[in-house]
Scaffold this motif. Structure first.
Motif, short mmCIF file in Angstrom:
data_model
loop_
_atom_site.label_atom_id
_atom_site.label_comp_id
_atom_site.label_asym_id
_atom_site.label_seq_id
_atom_site.Cartn_x
_atom_site.Cartn_y
_atom_site.Cartn_z
N ARG A 33 13.06 18.49 11.62
CA ARG A 33 14.24 18.89 10.77
C ARG A 33 15.38 17.90 10.70
N THR A 34 15.45 16.95 11.86
CA THR A 34 16.44 16.03 11.90
C THR A 34 16.22 14.73 11.10
N VAL A 35 15.18 14.15 11.47
CA VAL A 35 14.81 12.91 10.74
C VAL A 35 15.13 12.74 9.52
N PRO A 36 14.57 13.58 8.69
CA PRO A 36 15.02 13.50 7.06
C PRO A 36 16.30 13.31 6.72
N GLU A 37 17.08 14.29 7.41
CA GLU A 37 18.59 14.05 7.11
C GLU A 37 19.06 12.51 7.63
N ILE A 38 18.89 11.90 8.82
CA ILE A 38 19.07 10.89 9.27
C ILE A 38 18.70 9.68 7.88
N LEU A 39 17.55 9.41 7.65
CA LEU A 39 17.20 8.75 6.72
C LEU A 39 17.90 9.00 5.50
N ALA A 40 18.11 10.22 5.02
CA ALA A 40 18.82 10.23 3.82
C ALA A 40 20.31 9.97 3.85
N GLU A 41 20.95 10.27 5.04
CA GLU A 41 22.43 9.93 5.09
C GLU A 41 22.66 8.68 5.76
N GLU A 42 21.78 7.94 6.14
CA GLU A 42 22.45 6.58 6.81
C GLU A 42 21.85 5.58 6.12
N ALA A 43 22.58 4.88 5.62
CA ALA A 43 22.20 3.71 4.86
C ALA A 43 21.94 2.61 5.81
N GLY A 44 22.56 2.53 6.91
CA GLY A 44 22.29 1.33 7.89
C GLY A 44 21.22 1.74 8.88
N THR A 45 20.49 2.79 8.75
CA THR A 45 19.31 2.98 9.67
C THR A 45 18.31 2.66 8.83
N LEU A 46 17.64 1.72 9.18
CA LEU A 46 16.31 0.91 8.48
C LEU A 46 15.11 1.67 8.74
N THR A 47 14.93 1.94 10.12
CA THR A 47 13.64 2.48 10.46
C THR A 47 14.06 3.66 11.56
N TYR A 48 13.39 4.70 11.34
CA TYR A 48 13.73 5.87 12.52
C TYR A 48 12.29 6.64 12.53
N VAL A 49 11.36 6.18 13.46
CA VAL A 49 10.24 6.68 13.50
C VAL A 49 9.71 7.55 14.85
N PRO A 50 9.50 8.70 14.93
CA PRO A 50 9.11 9.19 16.27
C PRO A 50 7.70 8.97 16.34
N HIS A 51 7.14 8.96 17.57
CA HIS A 51 5.77 8.80 17.84
C HIS A 51 5.39 9.66 19.17
N ARG A 52 4.30 10.10 18.97
CA ARG A 52 3.69 10.56 20.28
C ARG A 52 2.91 9.44 20.93
N VAL A 53 2.79 9.86 22.23
CA VAL A 53 2.26 8.73 23.07
C VAL A 53 0.69 9.00 23.41
N GLU A 54 -0.02 8.13 23.27
CA GLU A 54 -1.53 8.32 23.50
C GLU A 54 -1.72 8.75 24.94
N GLY A 55 -2.48 9.66 25.39
CA GLY A 55 -2.77 10.23 26.55
C GLY A 55 -1.58 10.59 27.56
N GLU A 56 -0.54 11.06 26.89
CA GLU A 56 0.70 11.34 27.37
C GLU A 56 1.30 12.85 26.39
N PRO A 57 0.70 14.03 26.43
CA PRO A 57 0.93 14.78 25.37
C PRO A 57 2.29 15.32 25.69
N LEU A 58 3.20 14.96 26.64
CA LEU A 58 4.40 15.50 26.73
C LEU A 58 5.61 14.44 26.58
N ALA A 59 5.12 13.25 25.99
CA ALA A 59 5.88 12.11 25.91
C ALA A 59 6.14 11.83 24.47
N ARG A 60 7.40 11.61 23.99
CA ARG A 60 7.41 11.14 22.64
C ARG A 60 8.39 9.79 23.00
N VAL A 61 8.10 8.82 21.83
CA VAL A 61 8.89 7.51 21.55
C VAL A 61 9.38 7.62 20.38
N PHE A 62 10.71 6.94 19.94
CA PHE A 62 11.42 6.76 18.80
C PHE A 62 11.48 5.36 18.77
#
Length: 97
Positions: free
Chosen positions: A25-54
């Motif tokens: 719900r949040t990432v599309p707002e960030i990308l649409a509203e923030e011209a200075g945000t060039l890349t904002y990509v959340p990731h899952r971590v392979e082998g660690e189902p309870l970890a996320r990396v942005f």
């Protein structure tokens, strides 16, 4: 350019699902509203189902400050603090070449 990698560790699958929904719900707002945000990509971590990396890239530190000052970001971070067991942010500097 200014870049950050942020790792979020979650305590259980329910928290991970809530986190993922919040991100969806949040990432599309960030990308649409923030011209200075060039890349904002959340990731899952392979082998660690309870970890996320942005991976986040900003035009400069001022663009990152504007991101942090945005009310939607504040709401996101407030909820994230309730869901995660730990957060680790790494400020990144590109190597020349």
């Amino acid at each position: 350019m200014f870049a950050i990698a942020v790792r979020f560790d979650l305590p259980d699958e329910q928290s991970a699902a809530e986190f993922d929904d919040l991100v969806a719900r949040t990432v599309p707002e960030i990308l649409a509203e923030e011209a200075g945000t060039l890349t904002y990509v959340p990731h899952r971590v392979e082998g660690e189902p309870l970890a996320r990396v942005f991976y986040e890239e900003y035009a400069d530190r001022d663009a990152h400050a504007a991101h942090e000052a945005r009310p939607g970001t504040a709401r996101f971070l407030e909820r994230v603090r309730e869901l995660v067991t730990s957060v680790r942010a790494e400020l990144l500097t590109p190597l020349p070449g």
